[in-house]
Design a protein around this motif. Structure first.
Motif, mmCIF file in Angstrom:
data_model
loop_
_atom_site.group_PDB
_atom_site.id
_atom_site.type_symbol
_atom_site.label_atom_id
_atom_site.label_comp_id
_atom_site.label_asym_id
_atom_site.label_seq_id
_atom_site.Cartn_x
_atom_site.Cartn_y
_atom_site.Cartn_z
ATOM 1 N N GLU A 616 1.059 -1.241 -0.026
ATOM 2 C CA GLU A 616 -0.194 -0.038 -0.044
ATOM 3 C C GLU A 616 0.912 1.140 0.089
ATOM 4 O O GLU A 616 1.857 1.254 0.696
ATOM 5 C CB GLU A 616 -0.751 -0.074 1.048
ATOM 6 N N PHE A 617 0.600 2.224 -0.832
ATOM 7 C CA PHE A 617 1.496 3.398 -0.866
ATOM 8 C C PHE A 617 0.377 4.562 -1.329
ATOM 9 O O PHE A 617 -0.592 4.446 -2.051
ATOM 10 C CB PHE A 617 2.698 3.119 -1.849
ATOM 11 N N VAL A 618 0.956 5.837 -1.434
ATOM 12 C CA VAL A 618 0.053 6.923 -1.619
ATOM 13 C C VAL A 618 0.777 7.492 -2.796
ATOM 14 O O VAL A 618 2.330 7.779 -2.925
ATOM 15 C CB VAL A 618 0.244 7.882 -0.657
ATOM 16 N N VAL A 619 0.061 7.970 -3.814
ATOM 17 C CA VAL A 619 0.624 8.488 -5.321
ATOM 18 C C VAL A 619 -0.203 10.018 -5.031
ATOM 19 O O VAL A 619 -1.481 9.867 -4.974
ATOM 20 C CB VAL A 619 0.336 8.072 -6.439
ATOM 21 N N GLU A 620 0.513 10.951 -5.061
ATOM 22 C CA GLU A 620 -0.194 12.223 -5.125
ATOM 23 C C GLU A 620 0.130 12.843 -6.421
ATOM 24 O O GLU A 620 1.494 13.170 -6.902
ATOM 25 C CB GLU A 620 0.524 13.021 -3.764
ATOM 26 N N ASN A 621 -0.841 13.748 -6.985
ATOM 27 C CA ASN A 621 -0.553 14.670 -8.172
ATOM 28 C C ASN A 621 0.024 15.822 -7.465
ATOM 29 O O ASN A 621 -0.816 16.876 -7.057
ATOM 30 C CB ASN A 621 -1.815 14.752 -9.050
ATOM 31 N N THR A 622 1.321 16.261 -7.630
ATOM 32 C CA THR A 622 1.778 17.344 -7.051
ATOM 33 C C THR A 622 1.950 18.609 -7.837
ATOM 34 O O THR A 622 2.195 19.696 -7.580
ATOM 35 C CB THR A 622 3.301 17.035 -6.430
ATOM 36 N N GLY A 623 1.286 18.468 -9.014
ATOM 37 C CA GLY A 623 1.237 19.581 -10.144
ATOM 38 C C GLY A 623 0.153 20.409 -10.275
ATOM 39 O O GLY A 623 -0.791 20.464 -9.615
ATOM 40 N N LYS A 624 0.067 21.028 -11.458
ATOM 41 C CA LYS A 624 -1.230 21.905 -11.580
ATOM 42 C C LYS A 624 -2.194 21.679 -12.593
ATOM 43 O O LYS A 624 -3.478 21.940 -12.864
ATOM 44 C CB LYS A 624 -0.766 23.350 -12.242
ATOM 45 N N ARG A 625 -1.934 20.326 -13.186
ATOM 46 C CA ARG A 625 -2.905 19.770 -14.155
ATOM 47 C C ARG A 625 -3.380 18.057 -13.833
ATOM 48 O O ARG A 625 -2.663 17.537 -13.023
ATOM 49 C CB ARG A 625 -2.006 19.384 -15.618
ATOM 50 N N ASP A 626 -4.377 18.001 -14.167
ATOM 51 C CA ASP A 626 -5.038 16.523 -13.980
ATOM 52 C C ASP A 626 -4.090 15.612 -14.831
ATOM 53 O O ASP A 626 -3.636 16.134 -15.652
ATOM 54 C CB ASP A 626 -6.504 16.242 -14.332
ATOM 55 N N GLY A 627 -3.715 14.369 -14.192
ATOM 56 C CA GLY A 627 -3.122 13.411 -14.837
ATOM 57 C C GLY A 627 -3.393 12.037 -14.432
ATOM 58 O O GLY A 627 -4.033 11.917 -13.612
ATOM 59 N N ALA A 628 -2.452 11.114 -15.105
ATOM 60 C CA ALA A 628 -2.578 10.085 -14.662
ATOM 61 C C ALA A 628 -1.058 9.337 -14.622
ATOM 62 O O ALA A 628 -0.269 9.617 -15.430
ATOM 63 C CB ALA A 628 -3.257 8.886 -15.715
ATOM 64 N N GLU A 629 -0.790 8.529 -13.563
ATOM 65 C CA GLU A 629 0.555 7.800 -13.134
ATOM 66 C C GLU A 629 0.435 6.331 -13.198
ATOM 67 O O GLU A 629 -0.551 5.940 -12.656
ATOM 68 C CB GLU A 629 1.055 8.551 -12.002
ATOM 69 N N VAL A 630 1.359 5.858 -13.919
ATOM 70 C CA VAL A 630 1.281 4.186 -13.814
ATOM 71 C C VAL A 630 2.075 3.829 -12.654
ATOM 72 O O VAL A 630 3.579 3.786 -12.978
ATOM 73 C CB VAL A 630 1.726 3.737 -15.024
ATOM 74 N N ALA A 631 1.773 3.553 -11.752
ATOM 75 C CA ALA A 631 2.691 2.974 -10.534
ATOM 76 C C ALA A 631 3.025 1.710 -10.640
ATOM 77 O O ALA A 631 2.340 0.721 -10.926
ATOM 78 C CB ALA A 631 1.803 3.123 -9.217
ATOM 79 N N GLN A 632 4.331 1.288 -10.493
ATOM 80 C CA GLN A 632 4.814 0.039 -10.936
ATOM 81 C C GLN A 632 5.529 -0.462 -9.708
ATOM 82 O O GLN A 632 6.186 0.189 -8.827
ATOM 83 C CB GLN A 632 5.929 0.374 -12.104
ATOM 84 N N LEU A 633 5.570 -1.780 -9.718
ATOM 85 C CA LEU A 633 5.954 -2.523 -8.534
ATOM 86 C C LEU A 633 6.803 -3.716 -8.825
ATOM 87 O O LEU A 633 6.322 -4.500 -9.693
ATOM 88 C CB LEU A 633 4.766 -3.090 -7.422
#
Ligand code: BGC
Length: 718
Positions: A616-633
């Protein structure tokens, strides 16, 4: 020009019309279990009728049996949409006017979305189009592992990682098969180069077979429930893959309990005895009259004189019938649909999510439409259409938006857009000069370069000769960026070397072959209406010689055999274990916003059922635009008894986050995630000892790690 479709329904109608309504046979009753229906129908078939269903009677069909209501069965390429109609007896297109289809982005672009939901939607849309076009079996997806950047068909496949390819294929298959259309996972197996593709013999150890080259197929069978599998052209350990006892009988049908049908690739069958006994259920494309196919007259003779058991034939027919029942051939099937706005939207979404922002210095992208007054588009791929190319995976698209068209639509009259060819097969010697002049006169230059589907580039039948950009594009890019530092390079096709110019070019997008909505998708990304979220599903080496098979001289093979000397160390597994710096690492891809990873916790499973641990971990969008991140394990094992790659992808999640938003991501890991194949034990083991769970935005951008211990060694059941 609807003839064959009408013919098809006429035959189907004729089939049922010949059966008295009051004497409806059991197999026609949808309420009966499939196996009962199969047995019932099989019992009614003559020897000739059975034989007719295990080999083709045209390039892409098997014949109807009107007496029993078995309709003409249509197979069709392929992974990117429903191919135009070919044949019946030649490879020539029929030049019909009703065989257009929605052209989806190529397989490697789909894999770059890292979004199984998109793969499901693509499969679903293709399935609906297949129904509308009267096709029963669709010849895709393709999941051969990208072992060398040079393989001519890399564009069709899902990259270098078996786990990622498996996740994407499973979703695609589920979407497609939900439409009463069978998917066909291909090419089984070890078909990783086009060099001597009809005959090359592939040798590899058991571990790479099990850990690298089979898992995507295994997932397609066990989790995707795929109904058909296509044997490959090549030989595997000396026997042709399309009738390979080990691959088909022992592994696919034995260990994995596959109940569907195995078809040959087109002209991949070479021997009646092997075809009869080694697991082939449907022979396609053999370059002979249909009665001379290996599973036709010669097989019949052998059945009659007792050389081959009748039970073998029955098993083949049963598998064919099972797929027919599974796809609802005898029942009411939905009519399907073509080129709907929904399908177009899926094609666009897949292209948008599959485009990868490789580099973006000083946030040169996205372009601000209020500030940019002029754009010089340079390069043949600005206007070139790709959907129809590449050979069997090509699509006769309803339309295809080129990059120039996409940008013009978006720019309207506000921005002055020019086009200059810059490179290409047949352009003048001053092409680069003219492109440079255009770049100088514009606020921004966008080079639409890379490869195309010409034979020798990204095209079936041949591998590339090298990893270089063709048509003097290196020089073109160097000179254009000198003339205008605000130069963006958009690369079509698969991996190319960038060493000559990458340091000077501020922004690079990898858009592969983005399908018929590609130009719209690209314009949306360039202008920031869409925030890029793709990640490359393969390592981009700096130079070809860094790539393992090439480094070891294990490509393309010698005297008809290629030996996979790099073993398990394919793609990032090699680069990370051997500490070689790639141009861009596996899993890399930027965004117009930024993400922060934090708070990795490993929550151990309780009762021995379910996951052993959940990350379990947290991903945060720290910028000014909406977006999507592929978190990889990725999983790293400290001291495995047998050698393992430094790390292996075992989980990922694409998270969509509004600006400022954060989300907790959970990735459950079962024992499979920790295990490797132990040839001595003939199975997978998860070894006791220390592991590290590694989480981040790419294989080389690991933000969080956490140690984990397995208390005991377990033989893992898959
Ligand atoms: C290709 C397959 C394709 C088949 C039918 C073969 O040459 O390898 O991928 O499905 O042709 O077009």
């Amino acid at each position: 020009m609807k003839k064959p479709l009408l013919l098809l329904s006429a035959l189907a109608a004729l089939g049922s019309a010949t059966m008295p309504a009051d004497d409806k046979p059991l197999y026609m009753d949808p309420a009966q279990p499939v196996e009962k229906r199969v047995d019932d129908l099989l019992a009614r078939m003559t020897l000739e009728e059975k034989l007719s269903q295990i080999h083709a009677n045209s390039k892409f069909t098997t014949p109807a049996i009107p007496r029993l209501g078995i309709p003409l069965r249509w197979l069709s390429d392929g992974p990117h949409g429903v191919r135009e109609d070919i044949g019946p007896d030649t490879w020539k297109p029929q030049n019909r006017t009703d065989d257009f289809a929605t052209a989806m982005p190529a397989g490697i672009a789909l894999a770059s979305t890292w979004n199984p939901e998109v793969a499901y939607q693509v499969g679903e849309a293709i399935g609906q189009e297949a129904r509308a076009r009267g096709k029963d079996i669709m010849l895709g997806p393709g999941v051969n592992i990208l072992r060398t950047p040079l393989c001519g068909r890399n564009f069709e496949y899902m990259g270098e990682d078996p786990y990622l390819a498996g996740r994407m294929a499973v979703a695609y298959i589920k979407g497609e098969q939900a439409q009463n259309v069978a998917s066909c996972i291909k090419h089984f197996a070890a078909n990783n180069e086009e060099f001597q593709r009809m005959s090359i013999n592939v040798e590899m150890d058991e571990r790479p077979l099990r850990e690298i080259y089979l898992p995507a197929f295994e997932a397609a069978v066990k989790e995707g429930g795929v109904w058909t599998v296509m044997g490959a052209y090549n030989k595997f350990r000396g026997q042709f893959a399309s009738h390979n006892d080990y691959l088909l009988n022992k592994i696919l049908k034995g260990e994995w309990n596959f109940q569907g049908l195995v078809m040959s690739d087109w002209a991949a069958t070479h021997d009646t005895k092997e075809a009869a006994l080694n697991g082939l259920d449907l022979e396609m494309g053999t370059d002979k009259p249909y009665n001379e196919f290996y599973l036709a007259d010669a097989y019949r003779d052998g059945l009659k004189d007792g050389t081959y058991p009748m039970s073998g034939l029955d098993d083949k027919v049963r598998r064919n019938l099972r797929v027919m029942f599974a796809t609802g051939v005898f029942d009411q099937r939905p009519p399907g649909s073509l080129n709907t706005p929904a399908h177009q939207a899926v094609a666009r979404r897949a292209a948008e999510e599959g485009t990868v922002l490789l580099k973006n210095d000083k946030a040169i992208l996205p372009l601000d439409p209020d500030k940019v007054k002029s754009i010089a588009i340079i390069g043949e791929n600005g206007i070139r259409l790709h959907a129809h190319g590449g050979d069997s995976s090509g699509i006769k698209a309803f339309y295809e938006i080129s990059p120039v068209e996409g940008i013009l639509r978006k720019a309207g009259s506000k921005i002055n857009v020019t086009y200059s060819a810059g490179y290409g097969k047949e352009i003048g010697p001053d092409a680069i000069d003219r492109a440079v002049a255009a770049a100088k006169n514009a606020d921004v230059a966008v080079i639409m370069g890379g490869l195309n589907h010409d034979p020798g580039f990204d095209c079936e039948g041949h591998d590339r000769k090298d990893m270089k950009l063709p048509y003097q594009q290196d020089e073109l890019i160097r000179r254009v960026v000198e003339a205008n530092p605000k130069t963006i390079v958009v690369l079509f096709g698969t991996i190319v070397e960038m060493e000559e110019w990458i340091a000077k070019v501020p922004a690079v997008l990898q858009t592969w072959f983005p399908g018929m909505e590609g130009g719209n998708a690209l314009a949306n990304i360039l202008f920031g209406d869409v925030n890029p979220s793709g990640k490359i599903p393969c390592t981009f080496p700096k130079v070809l010689a860094d790539s393992p098979a090439h480094k070891l001289g294990a490509y393309p093979g010698k005297d008809g055999t290629v030996t996979y000397d790099e073993g398990l160390l394919v793609g990032y597994r090699w680069f990370d274990t051997k500490k070689v710096d790639p141009q861009f690492p596996f899993g890399h891809g930027l965004s117009y916003t930024s993400f922060k990873y934090s708070d990795l916790k490993l929550v151990e499973g309780k009762d021995g059922t379910g996951p052993v641990v959940t990350a379990e971990f947290v991903v945060e969008n720290t910028g000014k635009r909406d977006g999507a991140e592929v978190a990889q394990l990725y999983i790293h094992q400290a001291k495995p008894a047998l050698e393992r790659p430094f790390q292996e992808l075992k989980g990922f999640k694409k998270v969509f986050l509004k600006a400022g938003e954060k989300q907790t991501v959970s990735i459950p890991l079962d024992l499979t995630a920790f295990s490797y194949y132990d040839p001595a034990k003939g199975g997978w083991i998860a070894e006791e000892g220390a592991f590290t769970v590694r989480v981040g935005g790419s294989s080389r951008d690991i933000a969080l790690t956490a140690p984990f211990k397995l208390a005991k060694t377990t033989l893992v059941k898959r």
